[in-house]
Every structure is written in C-alpha cells, then in structure tokens.
Enzyme design. Structure first.
Site, PDB file in Angstrom:
ATOM      1  N   SER A  80       5.554  -6.973   3.149  1.00 33.68           N
ATOM      2  CA  SER A  80       6.172  -7.267   4.445  1.00 33.68           C
ATOM      3  C   SER A  80       6.936  -8.599   4.392  1.00 33.68           C
ATOM      4  O   SER A  80       6.656  -9.455   3.541  1.00 33.68           O
ATOM      5  CB  SER A  80       5.094  -7.315   5.519  1.00 33.68           C
ATOM      6  N   LYS A  87      -1.519  -7.032  -9.170  1.00 32.47           N
ATOM      7  CA  LYS A  87      -2.447  -7.159  -8.044  1.00 32.47           C
ATOM      8  C   LYS A  87      -1.982  -6.111  -7.036  1.00 32.47           C
ATOM      9  O   LYS A  87      -1.108  -6.352  -6.205  1.00 32.47           O
ATOM     10  CB  LYS A  87      -2.364  -8.567  -7.445  1.00 32.47           C
ATOM     11  N   GLU A 143      -5.004  -3.721  -1.841  1.00 29.14           N
ATOM     12  CA  GLU A 143      -6.453  -3.502  -1.776  1.00 29.14           C
ATOM     13  C   GLU A 143      -6.785  -2.260  -0.956  1.00 29.14           C
ATOM     14  O   GLU A 143      -7.936  -1.835  -0.916  1.00 29.14           O
ATOM     15  CB  GLU A 143      -7.144  -4.743  -1.191  1.00 29.14           C
ATOM     16  N   ARG A 144      -5.762  -1.666  -0.314  1.00 27.01           N
ATOM     17  CA  ARG A 144      -6.062  -0.497   0.526  1.00 27.01           C
ATOM     18  C   ARG A 144      -6.043   0.800  -0.281  1.00 27.01           C
ATOM     19  O   ARG A 144      -6.674   1.771   0.095  1.00 27.01           O
ATOM     20  CB  ARG A 144      -5.050  -0.419   1.671  1.00 27.01           C
ATOM     21  N   PHE A 148       0.809  -1.224   0.000  1.00 28.87           N
ATOM     22  CA  PHE A 148       0.000   0.000   0.000  1.00 28.87           C
ATOM     23  C   PHE A 148       0.843   1.275   0.000  1.00 28.87           C
ATOM     24  O   PHE A 148       0.342   2.337  -0.357  1.00 28.87           O
ATOM     25  CB  PHE A 148      -0.933   0.022   1.232  1.00 28.87           C
ATOM     26  N   CYS A 173       9.409   1.907   3.021  1.00 36.26           N
ATOM     27  CA  CYS A 173      10.298   0.773   3.302  1.00 36.26           C
ATOM     28  C   CYS A 173      11.722   1.251   3.512  1.00 36.26           C
ATOM     29  O   CYS A 173      12.543   0.536   4.056  1.00 36.26           O
ATOM     30  CB  CYS A 173      10.258  -0.205   2.147  1.00 36.26           C
ATOM     31  N   GLU A 195       9.561  -4.278  12.743  1.00 32.24           N
ATOM     32  CA  GLU A 195       9.243  -3.163  11.854  1.00 32.24           C
ATOM     33  C   GLU A 195       7.900  -2.583  12.325  1.00 32.24           C
ATOM     34  O   GLU A 195       6.880  -3.276  12.289  1.00 32.24           O
ATOM     35  CB  GLU A 195       9.116  -3.660  10.411  1.00 32.24           C
TER      36      GLU A 195
HETATM   37  P1  NAD Z   1       1.688  -6.612   3.004  1.00 31.78           P
HETATM   38  O1  NAD Z   1       2.760  -7.645   3.034  1.00 31.78           O
HETATM   39  O2  NAD Z   1       0.615  -6.677   4.030  1.00 31.78           O
HETATM   40  O3  NAD Z   1       0.916  -6.661   1.588  1.00 31.78           O
HETATM   41  C1  NAD Z   1       1.616  -6.637   0.371  1.00 31.78           C
HETATM   42  C2  NAD Z   1       0.777  -7.349  -0.682  1.00 31.78           C
HETATM   43  O4  NAD Z   1       0.586  -8.702  -0.297  1.00 31.78           O
HETATM   44  C3  NAD Z   1      -0.612  -6.752  -0.868  1.00 31.78           C
HETATM   45  O5  NAD Z   1      -0.908  -6.716  -2.246  1.00 31.78           O
HETATM   46  C4  NAD Z   1      -1.516  -7.707  -0.115  1.00 31.78           C
HETATM   47  O6  NAD Z   1      -2.811  -7.795  -0.668  1.00 31.78           O
HETATM   48  C5  NAD Z   1      -0.799  -9.035  -0.248  1.00 31.78           C
HETATM   49  N1  NAD Z   1      -1.010  -9.902   0.917  1.00 31.78           N
HETATM   50  C6  NAD Z   1      -1.224  -9.512   2.198  1.00 31.78           C
HETATM   51  N2  NAD Z   1      -1.359 -10.583   2.997  1.00 31.78           N
HETATM   52  C7  NAD Z   1      -1.246 -11.683   2.209  1.00 31.78           C
HETATM   53  C8  NAD Z   1      -1.281 -13.083   2.463  1.00 31.78           C
HETATM   54  N3  NAD Z   1      -1.477 -13.571   3.692  1.00 31.78           N
HETATM   55  N4  NAD Z   1      -1.100 -13.916   1.435  1.00 31.78           N
HETATM   56  C9  NAD Z   1      -0.891 -13.439   0.178  1.00 31.78           C
HETATM   57  N5  NAD Z   1      -0.843 -12.120  -0.112  1.00 31.78           N
HETATM   58  C10 NAD Z   1      -1.006 -11.238   0.883  1.00 31.78           C
HETATM   59  O7  NAD Z   1       2.410  -5.199   3.001  1.00 31.78           O
HETATM   60  P2  NAD Z   1       1.769  -3.751   3.124  1.00 31.78           P
HETATM   61  O8  NAD Z   1       1.284  -3.558   4.525  1.00 31.78           O
HETATM   62  O9  NAD Z   1       0.857  -3.489   2.008  1.00 31.78           O
HETATM   63  O10 NAD Z   1       3.062  -2.824   2.886  1.00 31.78           O
HETATM   64  C11 NAD Z   1       3.973  -2.498   3.884  1.00 31.78           C
HETATM   65  C12 NAD Z   1       5.129  -3.465   3.915  1.00 31.78           C
HETATM   66  O11 NAD Z   1       5.782  -3.492   2.657  1.00 31.78           O
HETATM   67  C13 NAD Z   1       6.201  -3.061   4.916  1.00 31.78           C
HETATM   68  O12 NAD Z   1       6.670  -4.213   5.551  1.00 31.78           O
HETATM   69  C14 NAD Z   1       7.280  -2.436   4.039  1.00 31.78           C
HETATM   70  O13 NAD Z   1       8.585  -2.450   4.583  1.00 31.78           O
HETATM   71  C15 NAD Z   1       7.188  -3.302   2.840  1.00 31.78           C
HETATM   72  N6  NAD Z   1       7.771  -2.651   1.665  1.00 31.78           N
HETATM   73  C16 NAD Z   1       8.979  -3.096   1.235  1.00 31.78           C
HETATM   74  C17 NAD Z   1       9.580  -2.489   0.159  1.00 31.78           C
HETATM   75  C18 NAD Z   1      10.917  -2.946  -0.346  1.00 31.78           C
HETATM   76  O14 NAD Z   1      11.313  -2.487  -1.389  1.00 31.78           O
HETATM   77  N7  NAD Z   1      11.620  -3.840   0.330  1.00 31.78           N
HETATM   78  C19 NAD Z   1       8.939  -1.435  -0.501  1.00 31.78           C
HETATM   79  C20 NAD Z   1       7.688  -1.012  -0.047  1.00 31.78           C
HETATM   80  C21 NAD Z   1       7.114  -1.647   1.045  1.00 31.78           C
END
Ligand code: NAD
Length: 502
Positions: free
Chosen positions: A232, A179, A182-183, A155, A287, A388
C-alpha cells in the site's frame, strides 16, 4: 458447515532449513472462505533477520561467481518445476488468499512469464565495449550483482509478486531474502523448496515471515544492499524513505485507483464485460483492478444498466470451487473497512446501484464475503472515489468529454493502471499520450505488462526510479562498473594534464 481445518505452523526458511519454532510471536493465517484460523506463522525478530542476512551473505560470493550458463540452468530447472507444480501453487494461494483456484492459476502463469524472462540472463547481463577510445585504450562496462537483496510483498499476489523480484535478483547473481505477506505465507515456502530442487545453493534464497518488526530489521540491516517493496502507498512511502536513508537501493510500488474511461462510441457490451471482470475479479483485491469507471456523455446510463445486469450473474463462493467467479476478501478487518466505505458512499449521496452487503454464502456464513457493489454519480471529493478501497466496490464518475475524463485522472494522486474503451483510434492515441499513468490499456481493462516489459505506476503508485521485472528489473539488481584499460607495448610518457582520449 465444513469441519474446521487443523492448525499448522509455518516457519522461516533460512539456507534451506526451517527456523522459528521458538519464535516469541506468531501470526494467524485465516481461511477467508470459512472465516477461521487455518495456520499460525512464526514472526521473525531482528536476530532471526540477522541470521537470514548471514546465510544470504555467506552464499553470495559463490553464487555471484557461478558462470552465467550455470545460473541459467538453475532457473530453467526451476521454471520446469514451477510449471509442474502450478496447480499445487494455485491451491495453496486460493486456500490462504481466498481467490478462485482458476484465478490463482492465472497468477502462477504470470509468475512463470517473469521466470521465463529471468532465464534470458545470459543476454540481459551483457556489457558494452568500445574499442580504441584512445590509442590502445578500450572502455567496457560490467554489470555486477549488488549482494543481498530483500523483497517485501503484499497479500494479494503471494506467488506472482515475489517472482517479479527473486527471479530477476537471483538471475543477476544476488542472494535474496523474501518477507512475504503474513496473511498468506505458504506459497513462498514451496518456492524455496523448488528452487533448492532446481539446484540453487543453500542460502541464495531465504524466507523470513513477520510484520513491521521483520521489515524494519531488513531496512536497518547494513548487510542488505537493496529493497524491493510492493504494497500500500503509506507503507511504500515509509519503505522508500527509510531504506534510502539507510543507503540502500530501493523500489517501492504502492496502491492504486485505476480508472477505465468508456467513450460513447465504445462497444458497450464488451466494455461492461471487461469492467465487471476487472472490478470484481479477485474480489477487487488487485492492484490493477478497475475501481473507478469514468463514463463519457451518453455512455453512462447505457453502461450502468449493462453492469448491473452482469453483477446479478456473478457467482460468489469459496475459491476452491472453480464454478465460482468471486471469493471472499482477505480478513475480517478488510471486510469491515470495505463495509464502512459503502456506508460512507451512501452518506455522501452517491447512487447505490448494487449493494453487496448482507450477502450470505450457504455453508460459509462466517466467511469474509461481500458481493459486487456499484455506485453511480460519484464525485471526486467523495472518500469512495478518493481512497483505495481494495474490495469489490466500483464507483462510476460521469464526465462530459475526453478532456474532462483526462482531467479527473490527472487530479487523482495514484497512477498505476488505466484503460480506455473506444472505437476511435484518435481518442485512444490521445489518451495514451496524455494520461499520466504508468500502464495503459486500450480496449484492455487490466494492462499488466508481459514479463519482457516492466511493471510500474507513476505518482503515488511508485517510489523509486526503476519499475519491476523486464529490463528495469535487470537494471535494478545490478550495478555498472566501467573499465578503461590500456594494453600497449610502449610507454606514453609522463603528463600531469587531465587525461583526454585524443
Ligand atoms: P500492505 O502495505 O499492508 O503490506 C505489504 C507488506 O508490507 C507486507 O509484507 C506487510 O507485512 C508489510 N507491512 C505492513 N505494514 C507495515 C509497516 N507498518 N511497516 C513495515 N512493513 C509493513 O499491503 P497489503 O494489504 O498486503 O496489499 C495490498 C496493497 O498492495 C494495496 O494497496 C495494493 O494496491 C498494493 N499492491 C500494489 C501493487 C503494485 O504493483 N503497485 C501490486 C500488488 C499490491
């Protein structure tokens, strides 16, 4: 109090058509500054994902066979449209994510940079050729697209992170299914519209919305060749393991705990400005945000004093007001999780120098706001250091020396970004060489590489081998074929020995 916005419905985009009106499940998209639902988004099930894969598979043969110059033309046209719509993108992102519009404009600029690099596809996709490896035999390599590639994104950068993936994937001749989170799903649909206007054939770029159900359908689908993920760490690990087990190429970027080391010889005013900007910009939901400072020796007291002064000057309010510096966090669950971490930090005995709880933003009382929070005297065993938090909470760890600071970072499971503030070239050089982190800043707090380098962390911040965008992006989205060819006028005769090129 502002009037509640009308609730819209956000649908999938498959081969240029809106789909999902009859979805069995919808998610809620909040306006984080108001704390209220502003839209509902269709969630894809496995049959809907299958339709998207079908559309992308059907579009792949013609797109992959489209001459390089024509593919580049589409990307150049898209680049121009993206530039033209930069403010619109920033407003969409700000409305759903909550970040300040000017911050969102920065995100669009960084997305444009990757599109710029994708436009260089004619150069990037050159193969290699060795003439006459044996008599009349030449060897050369071809870089071919993989097929249908999928991107699953977080998100916090709903415009930039998808661009890290789809721009390069499409440049390489793949078709793509995004994909998005969704937020904050709306930016992805404007991308789809502009790609179509730029001349991208229907089905080459598709958007499906949803949660784990949609993601799992992509991970399991035999028609998907590669998965790029950013999010994450627990989900990144799951994506990596599942996609790899299903025979897909995969890169999965995870979470972070980014450290900024401040040496006693640093320009402490510059370091404090940089630290406050990097810790609290986008409400700490980057991130590459600095979430832990490591002050060496005397730097600690002097820096903390400066950071506290600056925190008092941070303007907090809705992202639509450009005069603000920091907006809300994404939703109520994130707010509650962050508040719980602040309570844990207090209980663990860290010194709370600035407390962002109980912040009230007039006219936005239901918004998900938390003020900048600062803990000093934090130790690596505390949960506020270990985990984090992904919110406006900065923890300061005191270190005796650069060795000590390097050991702290080494012991941390994450390895996304880090930085050092110092006037010593020797200290900076040692830091860049010895720190086990993928992206390093020297007097630069958020060292996100430009579009022609690649982005990626080490350790628990990346699962997979190749980073995103830049040259690694072109490597990820192509596979190499090596051709050995003989064209001569005489027959070399029969020889059952293993062929050597002598
Ligand atoms: P998230 O992991 O909750 O979600 C990321 C994606 O995964 C979304 O599209 C979500 O719908 C999907 N998802 C969520 N739960 C799932 C599950 N159980 N099974 C399959 N798919 C699932 O992350 P977020 O809260 O949207 O974003 C923040 C996180 O992203 C932080 O941890 C941040 O550090 C990380 N991030 C990392 C980078 C990088 O380059 N390393 C860049 C941006 C964000």
């Amino acid at each position: 109090m502002e009037a509640p916005a009308k609730v819209r419905t956000i649908l999938h985009s498959i081969a240029g058509k809106a789909e999902g009106q009859q979805a069995a499940r919808f998610g809620e998209v909040y306006n984080p500054a108001r704390g209220e639902v502003q839209a509902r988004v269709a969630f894809a099930d496995a049959p809907m994902v299958d339709r998207a894969v079908g559309a992308a598979s059907a579009a792949f043969p013609a797109w992959s066979a489209t001459p390089l110059g024509k593919r580049a033309e589409v990307l150049f046209a898209f680049r121009a449209l993206l530039k033209e719509h930069a403010v619109q993108f920033a407003e969409i992102v700000s409305r759903e994510h909550g970040k300040i519009v000017s911050d969102a404009e920065g995100e669009v600029t960084r997305a444009l940079e990757v599109v710029d690099f994708a436009c260089s596809l004619t150069h990037q996709l050159k193969g290699e050729l060795s003439e006459n490896v044996s008599t009349s035999v030449d060897t050369y390599s071809l870089r071919q697209p993989l097929g249908v590639c999928a991107g699953i994104t977080p998100f916090n950068f709903p415009m930039m992170v998808p661009a890290w993936m789809f721009a390069i994937a499409i440049a390489c001749g793949n078709s793509f299914i995004l994909k998005p989170s969704e937020r904050d799903p709306s930016a992805s649909l404007l991308v789809a519209e502009l790609l179509e206007r730029a001349g991208l054939p229907a089905g080459v770029f598709n958007v499906v919305h949803g949660d784990k159900v949609a993601v799992d359908a992509l991970l399991a689908h035999p028609g998907v060749a590669a998965i790029s993920f950013v999010g994450s760490t627990p989900i990144a690990r799951y994506i990596y393991e599942t996609a790899a087990a299903n025979g897909k190429r995969v890169q999965a970027l995870g979470g972070a705990k980014n450290h900024m080391v401040v040496m006693p010889d640093a320009d402490l005013d510059a370091a404090a400005d940089a630290l406050v900007s990097a810790a609290y910009g986008s409400a700490g939901q980057r991130c590459m945000a600095i979430s832990a400072s490591v002050t060496v020796g005397d730097a600690g007291d002097a820096l903390m004093k400066r950071v506290v002064e600056r925190i008092g000057k941070v303007n907090i309010g809705p992202g639509s007001d450009r005069g603000n510096d920091m907006g809300p966090v994404i939703n109520a669950a994130a707010r509650d999780r962050i508040l719980d971490y602040i309570a844990q930090g207090e209980r663990a005995g860290a010194t709370l120098l600035a407390d962002g709880r109980d912040l009230q933003v007039p006219g936005h009382e239901r918004g998900f706001f938390i003020g900048p929070t600062l803990f000093d005297n934090v130790t690596p065993g505390m949960s506020i250091y270990r985990d984090e938090i992904f919110g406006p909470v900065l923890v300061n760890v005191r270190a005796k020396s650069l060795d000590d600071a390097l050991a702290i970072i080494r012991a941390n499971p994450y390895g996304n970004g880090t930085s050092i503030f110092t006037r010593s070239g020797a200290a900076a050089r040692r830091f860049q060489s010895e720190v086990d982190v993928g992206m390093v800043g020297i007097n630069v707090p958020i060292p996100v590489p430009v579009g022609y380098y690649s982005f990626g962390g080490w350790k628990a911040s990346l699962f997979g081998d190749l980073h995103v965008y830049g040259e690694d992006g072109f490597r990820f989205y192509t596979r190499t074929k090596v051709v050995t060819s003989r064209w001569n006028e005489s027959n070399a005769g029969m020889n059952l020995g293993f062929p050597t090129h002598k």
